[in-house]
Structure formats: C-alpha cells, structure tokens
Design a protein around this motif. Structure first.
Motif, PDB file in Angstrom:
ATOM      1  N   ARG A  38       0.829  -1.194   0.000  1.00  0.00           N
ATOM      2  CA  ARG A  38       0.000   0.000   0.000  1.00  0.00           C
ATOM      3  C   ARG A  38       0.864   1.244   0.000  1.00  0.00           C
ATOM      4  O   ARG A  38       2.014   1.223   0.458  1.00  0.00           O
ATOM      5  N   GLN A  39       0.278   2.293  -0.523  1.00  0.00           N
ATOM      6  CA  GLN A  39       0.967   3.575  -0.561  1.00  0.00           C
ATOM      7  C   GLN A  39      -0.003   4.686  -0.230  1.00  0.00           C
ATOM      8  O   GLN A  39      -0.980   4.913  -0.949  1.00  0.00           O
ATOM      9  N   ALA A  40       0.265   5.353   0.881  1.00  0.00           N
ATOM     10  CA  ALA A  40      -0.541   6.493   1.292  1.00  0.00           C
ATOM     11  C   ALA A  40       0.052   7.767   0.692  1.00  0.00           C
ATOM     12  O   ALA A  40       1.245   7.796   0.350  1.00  0.00           O
ATOM     13  N   LYS A  43       3.767   9.120   1.163  1.00  0.00           N
ATOM     14  CA  LYS A  43       4.553   8.077   1.834  1.00  0.00           C
ATOM     15  C   LYS A  43       5.063   7.063   0.822  1.00  0.00           C
ATOM     16  O   LYS A  43       4.560   6.954  -0.299  1.00  0.00           O
ATOM     17  N   ARG A  45       5.736   3.299  -0.700  1.00  0.00           N
ATOM     18  CA  ARG A  45       4.979   2.059  -0.776  1.00  0.00           C
ATOM     19  C   ARG A  45       5.535   1.087   0.264  1.00  0.00           C
ATOM     20  O   ARG A  45       6.746   0.933   0.412  1.00  0.00           O
ATOM     21  N   THR A  90      -5.901   3.951   5.201  1.00  0.00           N
ATOM     22  CA  THR A  90      -6.241   4.599   3.936  1.00  0.00           C
ATOM     23  C   THR A  90      -5.019   4.679   3.040  1.00  0.00           C
ATOM     24  O   THR A  90      -3.965   5.191   3.435  1.00  0.00           O
ATOM     25  N   ALA A  91      -5.154   4.164   1.836  1.00  0.00           N
ATOM     26  CA  ALA A  91      -4.031   4.122   0.897  1.00  0.00           C
ATOM     27  C   ALA A  91      -4.509   3.504  -0.411  1.00  0.00           C
ATOM     28  O   ALA A  91      -5.628   2.980  -0.489  1.00  0.00           O
ATOM     29  N   TYR A  93      -3.911   0.360  -2.547  1.00  0.00           N
ATOM     30  CA  TYR A  93      -3.400  -0.980  -2.306  1.00  0.00           C
ATOM     31  C   TYR A  93      -3.049  -1.641  -3.645  1.00  0.00           C
ATOM     32  O   TYR A  93      -3.863  -1.644  -4.573  1.00  0.00           O
ATOM     33  N   GLN A 116      -8.042   1.947  -4.533  1.00  0.00           N
ATOM     34  CA  GLN A 116      -8.097   2.875  -3.414  1.00  0.00           C
ATOM     35  C   GLN A 116      -8.936   2.309  -2.273  1.00  0.00           C
ATOM     36  O   GLN A 116     -10.053   1.825  -2.484  1.00  0.00           O
ATOM     37  N   THR A 118     -10.299   3.754   1.357  1.00  0.00           N
ATOM     38  CA  THR A 118     -10.440   4.935   2.198  1.00  0.00           C
ATOM     39  C   THR A 118     -11.246   4.567   3.429  1.00  0.00           C
ATOM     40  O   THR A 118     -12.356   4.050   3.316  1.00  0.00           O
TER      41      THR A 118
END
Length: 121
Positions: A38-40, A43, A45, A90-91, A93, A116, A118
């Motif tokens: 995941r990557q918010a 930030k 991954r 939340t990110a 994926y 996504q 959320t």
C-alpha cells in the motif's frame, strides 16, 4: 501478457471490513509469492502482507491480527481480508506477484494497477 486485476476497495467507516482480491492471468504456470502493498499520499509504498506458495503468510506489524492474506494457487488469486479498519489504513493498495513462471518466460516481479481504500473516521 501477464495481468494482475484487482477488485474490491472503496470507502468504509472506521472499524469496518473490506476484502480485496487480485487475479493473475496470462498463461501462468506458477507464482512464487503473492503480496499486497500500500501507498498512502506522501509516503513510500510498504508491504502489507505476503504469502509464498506453500508457505506461511507474513504481515506488517501495523496490520497483524486485523488483516488476513490467502491465496488460491490453482486460480492464481490472492485475497486480503481487512477487518477493524483504521483511518491510517487509507491508501492505494497494490497487488504484487513475484517469481512468475509463464509458458514463455520468467518474470521477477509484476504489479497490479492499484485500488483505493479509504477509511473514514
């Protein structure tokens, strides 16, 4: 042509559950490891969970006890069941497949397009 197609994702309230699925296709004989990252926003991954073929799953500390990864080797699918979701989950994926043996080549690493998730507070 290998493809990883993700499904699931969307909006859920804090404490809720969500299920992500990923199906790999493209004349695949085997996949060594399937995983979810995941990557918010803003930030890097990060690995959420991974599961090698015939092996035990591995989880990030932040999701242990809440998320469960599973795979079906016959169907080349991987699923991430996410429970007790938090806003910090939340990110976007991403599904990942590593060590893919197809009829014509070996692929080290392949990514899905991302979905996504959320979690509202």
């Amino acid at each position: 042509q290998v493809q990883l197609v993700e499904s699931g994702g969307g909006l859920v309230q804090t404490g809720g559950s969500m299920r992500l699925s990923c199906a790999a296709s493209g004349s695949i004989f085997s996949i060594h490891t399937m995983a979810w990252y995941r990557q918010a926003p803003g930030k890097q991954r990060e690995l959420v969970a991974s599961i090698p073929s015939g092996g035990s799953p591995n989880y990030a500390d932040s999701v242990k006890g809440r998320f469960t990864i599973s795979r079906d080797n016959a169907k080349n699918t991987v699923t991430l069941q996410m429970n007790s979701l938090k806003p910090e989950d939340t990110a976007v994926y991403f599904c990942n497949a590593a060590g893919i043996q197809t009829t014509w080549r070996f692929i080290d690493n392949y990514w899905g397009q991302g979905t996504q998730v959320t979690v509202s507070s």
